[in-house]
Structure formats: C-alpha cells, structure tokens
Write a protein that holds these residues in place. Structure first.
Motif, short mmCIF file in Angstrom:
data_model
loop_
_atom_site.label_atom_id
_atom_site.label_comp_id
_atom_site.label_asym_id
_atom_site.label_seq_id
_atom_site.Cartn_x
_atom_site.Cartn_y
_atom_site.Cartn_z
N ASP A 11 0.52 -1.26 -0.01
CA ASP A 11 0.18 -0.18 -0.07
C ASP A 11 0.58 0.99 0.25
OD1 ASP A 11 -2.39 -1.64 -0.54
OD2 ASP A 11 -2.76 -1.22 2.35
N SER A 12 1.89 1.21 0.49
CA SER A 12 2.72 1.96 0.96
C SER A 12 3.51 2.68 -0.73
CB SER A 12 3.63 2.26 1.68
OG SER A 12 4.63 1.38 1.84
N ILE A 14 1.48 1.85 -3.29
CA ILE A 14 1.38 2.69 -4.40
C ILE A 14 0.80 4.08 -4.39
CG2 ILE A 14 -1.23 2.48 -4.79
CD1 ILE A 14 -1.65 -0.74 -4.34
N TYR A 15 0.62 4.57 -2.81
CA TYR A 15 0.75 5.61 -1.90
C TYR A 15 1.44 6.64 -2.52
CZ TYR A 15 0.72 9.28 1.06
OH TYR A 15 0.00 10.88 1.07
N ARG A 16 2.98 6.60 -2.98
CA ARG A 16 3.56 7.25 -3.23
C ARG A 16 3.79 7.44 -4.76
NH1 ARG A 16 6.65 3.75 0.27
NH2 ARG A 16 8.33 2.75 -0.91
N SER A 17 3.11 5.93 -5.40
CA SER A 17 3.11 6.13 -7.20
C SER A 17 2.29 7.64 -7.23
CB SER A 17 2.74 4.73 -7.52
OG SER A 17 4.19 4.20 -6.85
N LEU A 18 1.46 7.35 -6.33
CA LEU A 18 -0.44 8.43 -7.19
C LEU A 18 0.56 9.86 -6.79
CD1 LEU A 18 -2.46 5.87 -5.65
CD2 LEU A 18 -2.77 6.47 -8.00
N LYS A 19 1.07 10.01 -5.52
CA LYS A 19 1.51 10.88 -5.21
C LYS A 19 2.57 11.57 -6.15
CE LYS A 19 3.64 13.64 -1.36
NZ LYS A 19 4.31 13.79 0.20
N LYS A 22 0.47 12.41 -9.64
CA LYS A 22 -0.07 13.57 -9.42
C LYS A 22 1.07 14.65 -8.90
CE LYS A 22 -3.39 16.42 -5.96
NZ LYS A 22 -3.80 16.14 -5.04
N TYR A 98 -3.59 18.83 0.32
CA TYR A 98 -1.99 18.54 1.27
C TYR A 98 -1.81 19.28 2.50
CZ TYR A 98 2.97 16.91 2.34
OH TYR A 98 4.13 17.24 3.38
#
Length: 241
Positions: A11-12, A14-19, A22, A98
């Motif tokens: 999950d971490s 995926i979160y970094r990749s989406l951030k 964006k 953010y």
C-alpha cells in the motif's frame, strides 16, 4: 497489477506512486503557492471592481507563509444586490489538499432558487478572528446591513456567531434547521423525536410551536432541553414574519 502482471504491491508503494503521478500532472502544491500574488493581480486586472485580499505571515528566514485569501468578484457583488434575496448563507468546510485549511463561503439564493456564490475565502483555521476578517470584507463589498436589510443563516460555526455580532451588531441571524436537525439526531435516535423537530420548525403560529414543544417535553425532557437552547426566532417559521 496482480492479474495483469503477477506483481504484489504494498500500500505504501501505491501511495507514493500516486502522489508522484499527481505531482507530475498537476505540479507541486508548494510551487503553486509562490504564484498566488500573480494570481491575485491577474484576477484584479481581468475583473475590475473585484475584491481580492491576501495576507501572509513573515518569516525571519525564507519567504513568507500563506495565511488567508479572500475573493469577491464584482459581478457577484452586483448580481447579488440586484437580483437575489437579502438572505446570506454562511458556512465553512475543510479543504482536503496536502496543506489542509478551511474554506469560508457566503452564498445567496437567486429567483430560481439556485445557489448564488457571493464571496469565499481560504484560511488556515476556522475561528473567530478569521470569520471576523471575512465578514468585515464582505460587509464592505455589500454595503451597510441596516440600509440593505441583509439577513444571515448558518450552522453554529466555530467563532462565527460572536464575530457576526461584532461586525454587524443586531443583524438578523438564523440557524439552518437542517444542521440543527442533524446535530439533534446524533444525540436522539428515536424517529418520533426527530419528526417533532421539523413540526416545530414549520409551525406557523407561536401557539402551534409551543404546543409541539410541550409534546416534545412530555416525550423526552433532554430533547426538549436541547432545542430550548435555541431562540425560536432563529429557527421556527412562525417567528420569521
């Protein structure tokens, strides 16, 4: 990813990749704050007569930090005064970006019962100081409340009620029954009690209002105590005319 590529992603990750994605598409939010002064000047140059106010917090080292921003377009000022009812709704909500913050809004209702945006502001936190700053600017834009007969409706926003009375002493201020009812439902789950709130709000005479409140008191004294905290003229129809 599991089905198409037989890969397991944490999950971490995926979160970094989406951030990062964006930021690649929309740009850095930090860099965008540096463009706010240019944005304000552009708004004023393209919309003469508008009000755009931004304040910052000076820093001993480095550039100043954004504090708050108020925007009221000239077309919105004129449109509200010339074609809307003299009722202004005030509300605040969280910003989910953010850096967070709060969005303060003032809206009216046009002849088609549609929402008409008058002014809005982005502030760091919802409190009395920021509401007072917002209302002072709004009052300057719309003109004297006693001459125009402006009236306000709101939820019990943090610091709003004392700020409104300081900026516009004695102004007509009512509570949004929907918000009042939602808060009531959090404490009292009985459907019959919930229905009584709307019956009281829609009462057309003081006698009917008092009768319904007496029924509520007989059903649940705590519910009656809660509603009795709000003056009838701020939320019941029979006291509005």
């Amino acid at each position: 990813m599991k089905e198409d590529y037989n890969l397991h992603l944490e999950d971490s990750m995926i979160y970094r990749s989406l951030k990062q994605a964006k930021q690649n598409v929309e740009g850095s939010e930090i860099d965008q704050y540096a463009k706010l002064w240019d944005y304000c000047h552009e708004l004023l140059s393209q919309n003469p007569g508008s009000t755009v106010k931004m304040s910052t917090i000076p820093q001993q080292e480095g550039p100043p930090i954004f504090h708050r921003l108020y925007i009221c377009f000239d077309a919105c000022k004129r449109g509200f005064k010339e074609g809307c009812r003299p009722m202004i709704g005030l509300d605040g909500c969280f910003l989910k970006g953010y850096f967070g913050g709060q969005l303060l809004t003032a809206v009216g209702g046009d002849a088609n019962n549609h929402i008409f945006v008058i002014a809005y502001a982005v502030v760091d936190v919802e409190n009395k100081d920021n509401w007072k700053w917002f209302l002072e600017l709004l009052h300057e834009d719309l003109g004297d409340y006693t001459r125009h007969g402006w009236q306000f409706v709101s939820d019990m926003q943090k610091g709003l009620i004392p700020a409104l009375q300081e900026v516009m002493p004695g102004v007509e201020h009512r509570f949004c029954v929907w918000h009042l009812w939602k808060n009531f439902c959090k404490m009292f789950k009985d459907k019959q009690l919930k229905d009584v709130v709307w019956v009281c709000a829609k009462s057309t005479t003081p006698q009917q209002f008092n009768t319904e409140m007496d029924k509520l008191k007989a059903m649940n004294k705590s519910a009656w105590d809660y509603l009795s905290k709000f003056p009838p003229n701020t939320w019941s129809r029979d006291y509005l005319f």
